[in-house]
Design a protein around this motif. Sequence first.
Motif, PDB file in Angstrom:
ATOM      1  N   ASN A 268      13.197   0.939  -0.532  1.00 42.15           N
ATOM      2  CA  ASN A 268      13.857   2.220  -0.219  1.00 42.15           C
ATOM      3  C   ASN A 268      12.871   3.378  -0.272  1.00 42.15           C
ATOM      4  O   ASN A 268      12.863   4.236   0.607  1.00 42.15           O
ATOM      5  CB  ASN A 268      14.970   2.525  -1.242  1.00 42.15           C
ATOM      6  CG  ASN A 268      16.187   1.673  -0.985  1.00 42.15           C
ATOM      7  OD1 ASN A 268      16.397   1.238   0.154  1.00 42.15           O
ATOM      8  ND2 ASN A 268      16.966   1.404  -2.023  1.00 42.15           N
ATOM      9  N   ALA A 269      12.058   3.371  -1.318  1.00 41.85           N
ATOM     10  CA  ALA A 269      11.092   4.469  -1.490  1.00 41.85           C
ATOM     11  C   ALA A 269      10.081   4.488  -0.347  1.00 41.85           C
ATOM     12  O   ALA A 269       9.734   5.543   0.173  1.00 41.85           O
ATOM     13  CB  ALA A 269      10.388   4.337  -2.839  1.00 41.85           C
ATOM     14  N   LYS A 270       9.644   3.297   0.059  1.00 40.36           N
ATOM     15  CA  LYS A 270       8.654   3.209   1.152  1.00 40.36           C
ATOM     16  C   LYS A 270       9.275   3.730   2.455  1.00 40.36           C
ATOM     17  O   LYS A 270       8.630   4.427   3.227  1.00 40.36           O
ATOM     18  CB  LYS A 270       8.159   1.764   1.351  1.00 40.36           C
ATOM     19  CG  LYS A 270       7.459   1.134   0.183  1.00 40.36           C
ATOM     20  CD  LYS A 270       6.042   1.577  -0.024  1.00 40.36           C
ATOM     21  CE  LYS A 270       5.078   1.193   1.067  1.00 40.36           C
ATOM     22  NZ  LYS A 270       3.711   1.643   0.704  1.00 40.36           N
ATOM     23  N   ARG A 271      10.548   3.368   2.682  1.00 37.52           N
ATOM     24  CA  ARG A 271      11.229   3.830   3.903  1.00 37.52           C
ATOM     25  C   ARG A 271      11.287   5.352   3.942  1.00 37.52           C
ATOM     26  O   ARG A 271      11.230   5.960   4.993  1.00 37.52           O
ATOM     27  CB  ARG A 271      12.660   3.266   3.964  1.00 37.52           C
ATOM     28  CG  ARG A 271      12.736   1.895   4.652  1.00 37.52           C
ATOM     29  CD  ARG A 271      14.161   1.557   5.061  1.00 37.52           C
ATOM     30  NE  ARG A 271      14.991   1.247   3.916  1.00 37.52           N
ATOM     31  CZ  ARG A 271      15.081   0.037   3.346  1.00 37.52           C
ATOM     32  NH1 ARG A 271      14.386  -0.981   3.840  1.00 37.52           N
ATOM     33  NH2 ARG A 271      15.830  -0.162   2.292  1.00 37.52           N
ATOM     34  N   PHE A 274       7.384   7.422   0.568  1.00 37.92           N
ATOM     35  CA  PHE A 274       6.650   7.609  -0.683  1.00 37.92           C
ATOM     36  C   PHE A 274       5.608   6.509  -0.887  1.00 37.92           C
ATOM     37  O   PHE A 274       5.836   5.354  -0.517  1.00 37.92           O
ATOM     38  CB  PHE A 274       7.613   7.579  -1.886  1.00 37.92           C
ATOM     39  CG  PHE A 274       8.558   8.744  -1.925  1.00 37.92           C
ATOM     40  CD1 PHE A 274       8.066  10.029  -2.128  1.00 37.92           C
ATOM     41  CD2 PHE A 274       9.926   8.563  -1.758  1.00 37.92           C
ATOM     42  CE1 PHE A 274       8.927  11.115  -2.162  1.00 37.92           C
ATOM     43  CE2 PHE A 274      10.796   9.633  -1.795  1.00 37.92           C
ATOM     44  CZ  PHE A 274      10.292  10.918  -2.001  1.00 37.92           C
ATOM     45  N   SER A 275       4.478   6.873  -1.509  1.00 34.47           N
ATOM     46  CA  SER A 275       3.543   5.833  -1.941  1.00 34.47           C
ATOM     47  C   SER A 275       3.983   5.388  -3.336  1.00 34.47           C
ATOM     48  O   SER A 275       4.447   6.200  -4.143  1.00 34.47           O
ATOM     49  CB  SER A 275       2.113   6.363  -1.972  1.00 34.47           C
ATOM     50  OG  SER A 275       2.026   7.413  -2.895  1.00 34.47           O
ATOM     51  N   GLY A 293       1.276  -1.266  -2.540  1.00 30.12           N
ATOM     52  CA  GLY A 293       1.149  -0.131  -3.460  1.00 30.12           C
ATOM     53  C   GLY A 293       0.217  -0.510  -4.595  1.00 30.12           C
ATOM     54  O   GLY A 293      -0.449  -1.539  -4.539  1.00 30.12           O
ATOM     55  N   VAL A 294       0.187   0.330  -5.621  1.00 28.50           N
ATOM     56  CA  VAL A 294      -0.712   0.091  -6.759  1.00 28.50           C
ATOM     57  C   VAL A 294       0.066  -0.665  -7.840  1.00 28.50           C
ATOM     58  O   VAL A 294       1.026  -0.132  -8.405  1.00 28.50           O
ATOM     59  CB  VAL A 294      -1.213   1.432  -7.346  1.00 28.50           C
ATOM     60  CG1 VAL A 294      -2.164   1.194  -8.506  1.00 28.50           C
ATOM     61  CG2 VAL A 294      -1.877   2.277  -6.264  1.00 28.50           C
ATOM     62  N   VAL A 295      -0.307  -1.907  -8.096  1.00 24.72           N
ATOM     63  CA  VAL A 295       0.421  -2.712  -9.075  1.00 24.72           C
ATOM     64  C   VAL A 295      -0.478  -2.935 -10.300  1.00 24.72           C
ATOM     65  O   VAL A 295      -1.560  -3.511 -10.182  1.00 24.72           O
ATOM     66  CB  VAL A 295       0.840  -4.072  -8.474  1.00 24.72           C
ATOM     67  CG1 VAL A 295       1.659  -4.867  -9.485  1.00 24.72           C
ATOM     68  CG2 VAL A 295       1.644  -3.860  -7.187  1.00 24.72           C
ATOM     69  N   LEU A 296      -0.031  -2.449 -11.452  1.00 21.83           N
ATOM     70  CA  LEU A 296      -0.836  -2.568 -12.676  1.00 21.83           C
ATOM     71  C   LEU A 296      -0.044  -3.326 -13.744  1.00 21.83           C
ATOM     72  O   LEU A 296       1.186  -3.246 -13.779  1.00 21.83           O
ATOM     73  CB  LEU A 296      -1.189  -1.191 -13.228  1.00 21.83           C
ATOM     74  CG  LEU A 296      -1.949  -0.225 -12.309  1.00 21.83           C
ATOM     75  CD1 LEU A 296      -2.145   1.123 -13.019  1.00 21.83           C
ATOM     76  CD2 LEU A 296      -3.297  -0.803 -11.910  1.00 21.83           C
ATOM     77  N   MET A 321      -4.822   7.267  -7.946  1.00 22.25           N
ATOM     78  CA  MET A 321      -4.620   6.532  -6.695  1.00 22.25           C
ATOM     79  C   MET A 321      -3.592   7.233  -5.796  1.00 22.25           C
ATOM     80  O   MET A 321      -3.170   6.669  -4.783  1.00 22.25           O
ATOM     81  CB  MET A 321      -4.147   5.097  -6.972  1.00 22.25           C
ATOM     82  CG  MET A 321      -4.932   4.346  -8.018  1.00 22.25           C
ATOM     83  SD  MET A 321      -6.522   3.755  -7.434  1.00 22.25           S
ATOM     84  CE  MET A 321      -6.011   2.346  -6.495  1.00 22.25           C
ATOM     85  N   GLY A 322      -3.157   8.433  -6.180  1.00 23.50           N
ATOM     86  CA  GLY A 322      -2.262   9.214  -5.325  1.00 23.50           C
ATOM     87  C   GLY A 322      -0.855   8.656  -5.200  1.00 23.50           C
ATOM     88  O   GLY A 322      -0.183   8.859  -4.182  1.00 23.50           O
ATOM     89  N   VAL A 323      -0.376   7.981  -6.241  1.00 22.24           N
ATOM     90  CA  VAL A 323       0.966   7.390  -6.206  1.00 22.24           C
ATOM     91  C   VAL A 323       2.033   8.488  -6.382  1.00 22.24           C
ATOM     92  O   VAL A 323       1.886   9.373  -7.213  1.00 22.24           O
ATOM     93  CB  VAL A 323       1.092   6.336  -7.335  1.00 22.24           C
ATOM     94  CG1 VAL A 323       2.535   5.930  -7.566  1.00 22.24           C
ATOM     95  CG2 VAL A 323       0.217   5.132  -7.024  1.00 22.24           C
ATOM     96  N   ASP A 324       3.123   8.420  -5.560  1.00 23.47           N
ATOM     97  CA  ASP A 324       4.228   9.379  -5.697  1.00 23.47           C
ATOM     98  C   ASP A 324       5.281   8.911  -6.697  1.00 23.47           C
ATOM     99  O   ASP A 324       5.839   9.705  -7.435  1.00 23.47           O
ATOM    100  CB  ASP A 324       4.963   9.569  -4.354  1.00 23.47           C
ATOM    101  CG  ASP A 324       4.057  10.088  -3.260  1.00 23.47           C
ATOM    102  OD1 ASP A 324       3.256  10.994  -3.544  1.00 23.47           O
ATOM    103  OD2 ASP A 324       4.140   9.569  -2.120  1.00 23.47           O
ATOM    104  N   MET A 325       5.593   7.615  -6.645  1.00 21.70           N
ATOM    105  CA  MET A 325       6.684   7.095  -7.496  1.00 21.70           C
ATOM    106  C   MET A 325       6.225   5.849  -8.230  1.00 21.70           C
ATOM    107  O   MET A 325       5.739   4.904  -7.609  1.00 21.70           O
ATOM    108  CB  MET A 325       7.899   6.711  -6.635  1.00 21.70           C
ATOM    109  CG  MET A 325       8.614   7.903  -6.056  1.00 21.70           C
ATOM    110  SD  MET A 325       9.997   7.350  -5.058  1.00 21.70           S
ATOM    111  CE  MET A 325      11.300   7.546  -6.223  1.00 21.70           C
TER     112      MET A 325
END
Length: 366
Positions: A268-271, A274-275, A293-296, A321-325
């Motif tokens: 949903n967020a990607k749609r 959002f990064s 996305g960034v997975v930690l 890494m410029g992540v929004d959510m």
Amino acid sequence: MQTKVIKIDRNNIDMKDIAYCADVIRNGGLVCFPTETVYGLGASAFNSEAVKNIYKAKGRPADNPLIVHISDYKMLELVTDCDGEQRNVLNKLAEAFWPGPLTLISHRDDAVPAEVSCGLDTVGIRFPSHPIARALIEAAGVPIAAPSANLSGKPSPTRAEHVIEDMMGRVDVIIDGGNCDVGVESTVFDIAGTKMSVLRPGAVTLEQLLSVVNTADELDWMKPHMDSDEKPRSPGLKYRHYAPNATVNIYDGVRPNLSNYIIEEIKNAKRRGFSVGVLATDESICYYKEVDGVVLSLGSLEDSLQQASNLFHCLRRFDDMGVDMVFAEAVPKGGAGDAVMNRLYRAAGGKIVTVETARDSEGHIC
Ligand code: AMP
Ligand code: MG
């Protein structure tokens, strides 16, 4: 302001460097230094002008008190004014947990300027175990008042690079002493109130404290403390805190349904453009292989100390890494898990989604 960065090896401390930093403290300057919990932004606890500059450097609200760091018990006598049962309890807890990641709230001696405690008649005191912190306080010869060395509201710094990012140009010296071990701030334990209580969870747990004192409770950190006018017992709890720039969402529930639910939320967020970032664990990270996305990983589900030590670095990496959510999995309570969840909860602005409740009429996870 020119900031000097000085690298000090915690296993082979250069006392000339320490003497230089101690001079800066004695002359009313600001020094960022490593402790076993997080990096601190220190000034002489006896110099009210220097203490005011801590608030300026951090952009810290004026009603959020600082912790006074000591390196011996003579200093404890200078900063606290207590006797009777409170004195007994203080001595017992100090013997059991100091030096270490425990802050005790006791009655403040007048020698400590009111600015340190924002006018409260109490003071938070801690005897850190980190060799650089101890050497600095000892050489300064005065207790050092210090909050965490981050800009107010940001995740606390657990590595020198985090401090450099936030405090360059705002303080006199940054000591680069490597990574902090514990990674979350000290447990704050109030022994000055009518009932002893943990105001902020940390690496020293309520269970451990109860092995020394007979009764104590814990503030309910799920209760909203933000933006309220009431005077909270732990003033720092009023603010959204420990937060990266990204929005943080926490999900609690049973794996693997938990991960499936989060993956749907991510779609949903990607749609919506959002990064995204995922804060998973060693056990669950495999579920997020397909996520763009960034997975930690915070570490193993079974190792709350490891989770605590990684938490703030992970939150800062999402920003880098410029992540929004950020979509974060809740970790189990117990041990340092309470401290990890407390910080995550506040980074998320006080909300957790419980995935078990998100079922359709036939009981399937939606
Ligand atoms: P920090 O720099 O984030 O570790 O901030 C220190 C925290 O310790 C504050 O935000 C308060 O929550 C707590 N604290 C310090 N002094 C007192 C005090 N006198 N009474 C209650 N809480 C305190
Ligand atoms: Mg802080």
